[in-house]
Design an enzyme around this catalytic site. Sequence first.
Site, PDB file in Angstrom:
ATOM      1  N   GLN A 123       0.830  -1.208   0.000  1.00  0.00           N
ATOM      2  CA  GLN A 123       0.000   0.000   0.000  1.00  0.00           C
ATOM      3  C   GLN A 123       0.864   1.257   0.000  1.00  0.00           C
ATOM      4  OE1 GLN A 123      -3.275  -0.214  -0.307  1.00  0.00           O
ATOM      5  NE2 GLN A 123      -3.575   2.008  -0.336  1.00  0.00           N
ATOM      6  N   TRP A 143      -6.809   8.901  -4.681  1.00  0.00           N
ATOM      7  CA  TRP A 143      -6.812   7.588  -5.329  1.00  0.00           C
ATOM      8  C   TRP A 143      -6.255   6.478  -4.453  1.00  0.00           C
ATOM      9  CZ3 TRP A 143      -9.689   7.795  -9.484  1.00  0.00           C
ATOM     10  CH2 TRP A 143      -9.801   9.013 -10.172  1.00  0.00           C
ATOM     11  N   VAL A 144      -5.321   6.796  -3.598  1.00  0.00           N
ATOM     12  CA  VAL A 144      -4.657   5.756  -2.809  1.00  0.00           C
ATOM     13  C   VAL A 144      -4.605   6.192  -1.344  1.00  0.00           C
ATOM     14  CG1 VAL A 144      -2.601   4.335  -2.534  1.00  0.00           C
ATOM     15  CG2 VAL A 144      -3.235   5.176  -4.807  1.00  0.00           C
ATOM     16  N   ALA A 145      -5.147   5.362  -0.460  1.00  0.00           N
ATOM     17  CA  ALA A 145      -5.138   5.654   0.966  1.00  0.00           C
ATOM     18  C   ALA A 145      -3.783   5.287   1.570  1.00  0.00           C
ATOM     19  CB  ALA A 145      -6.253   4.878   1.665  1.00  0.00           C
ATOM     20  N   HIS A 152      -8.111  -1.909   1.952  1.00  0.00           N
ATOM     21  CA  HIS A 152      -7.454  -3.077   1.360  1.00  0.00           C
ATOM     22  C   HIS A 152      -6.503  -3.710   2.375  1.00  0.00           C
ATOM     23  CE1 HIS A 152      -8.814  -3.019  -2.819  1.00  0.00           C
ATOM     24  NE2 HIS A 152      -8.793  -1.702  -2.748  1.00  0.00           N
ATOM     25  N   ASP A 159     -11.408  -4.966  -5.264  1.00  0.00           N
ATOM     26  CA  ASP A 159     -11.535  -4.314  -6.568  1.00  0.00           C
ATOM     27  C   ASP A 159     -11.928  -5.380  -7.582  1.00  0.00           C
ATOM     28  OD1 ASP A 159     -10.714  -2.034  -5.324  1.00  0.00           O
ATOM     29  OD2 ASP A 159      -8.758  -1.920  -6.293  1.00  0.00           O
ATOM     30  N   GLU A 185     -14.084   5.560  -8.018  1.00  0.00           N
ATOM     31  CA  GLU A 185     -13.528   4.211  -8.096  1.00  0.00           C
ATOM     32  C   GLU A 185     -14.654   3.200  -8.284  1.00  0.00           C
ATOM     33  OE1 GLU A 185     -10.862   3.214  -4.937  1.00  0.00           O
ATOM     34  OE2 GLU A 185      -9.633   5.008  -5.190  1.00  0.00           O
ATOM     35  N   HIS A 188     -14.207  -0.460  -6.821  1.00  0.00           N
ATOM     36  CA  HIS A 188     -13.929  -0.680  -5.398  1.00  0.00           C
ATOM     37  C   HIS A 188     -15.233  -0.936  -4.647  1.00  0.00           C
ATOM     38  CE1 HIS A 188     -11.640   0.388  -1.573  1.00  0.00           C
ATOM     39  NE2 HIS A 188     -12.913   0.511  -1.175  1.00  0.00           N
TER      40      HIS A 188
END
Length: 212
Positions: A123, A143-145, A152, A159, A185, A188
């Site tokens: 991640q 877009w990305v945690a 995730h 996804d 997303e 997701h």
Amino acid sequence: MTTAQASGSGRSAALIATLVVAAAALVFVLLQAPNAISASTFTTPIGPVSTVQERGEAAADGRITAADGQIEAGSALSLYDGSPAVAGLDGALLDAVRTAAAAAAEDGVDLRVNSGWRSPELQQLLLDEAVGTYGSAQEAARWVATPETSEHVSGDAIDIGPWQSAEWLGRNGAAFGLCQVYENEPWHFELRPDAAVDGCPRMYRDPTERVR
């Protein structure tokens, strides 16, 4: 006319014919291009796709492997795959997606796992890549945690691919307690057990809108 002149005339005629054919082909391509662009515009969602994020350079240095939930480039996993990306998902979430997949199969749709459980290391690498791609941590966060907040990493998000499969689940997932969570997303999904009765809750615009 001499033999040489006749030969030269023949070559000239052949060359002209070739140029005419090439010009006609070019005109055809140019006429078709707007249609191709239009189709692409309407069938390709804006924004990064998780499978591209986690496949590109994520494992280039060899530190990230399937043990981290990384999925091999060009692949999507079965919901019954034994690899960590699938096996690491929350059991209730996985059961719900498998039930949905059985219904989807009756409609000729195959639900596949583009991304599931991820290690904190994977991640973080995805987040670092997103910062490089978008130029700032603020934009990358859409877009990305972070590893600390990613669903995730906790095993609570999946996804789904390909696109038609994600679209099917977006339309039908509530009946199985599965909801698209972020507007940006469409691939997701997370488990919302009450959705079967109450419907899915309002989607967040993107992960930055979610309070964790």
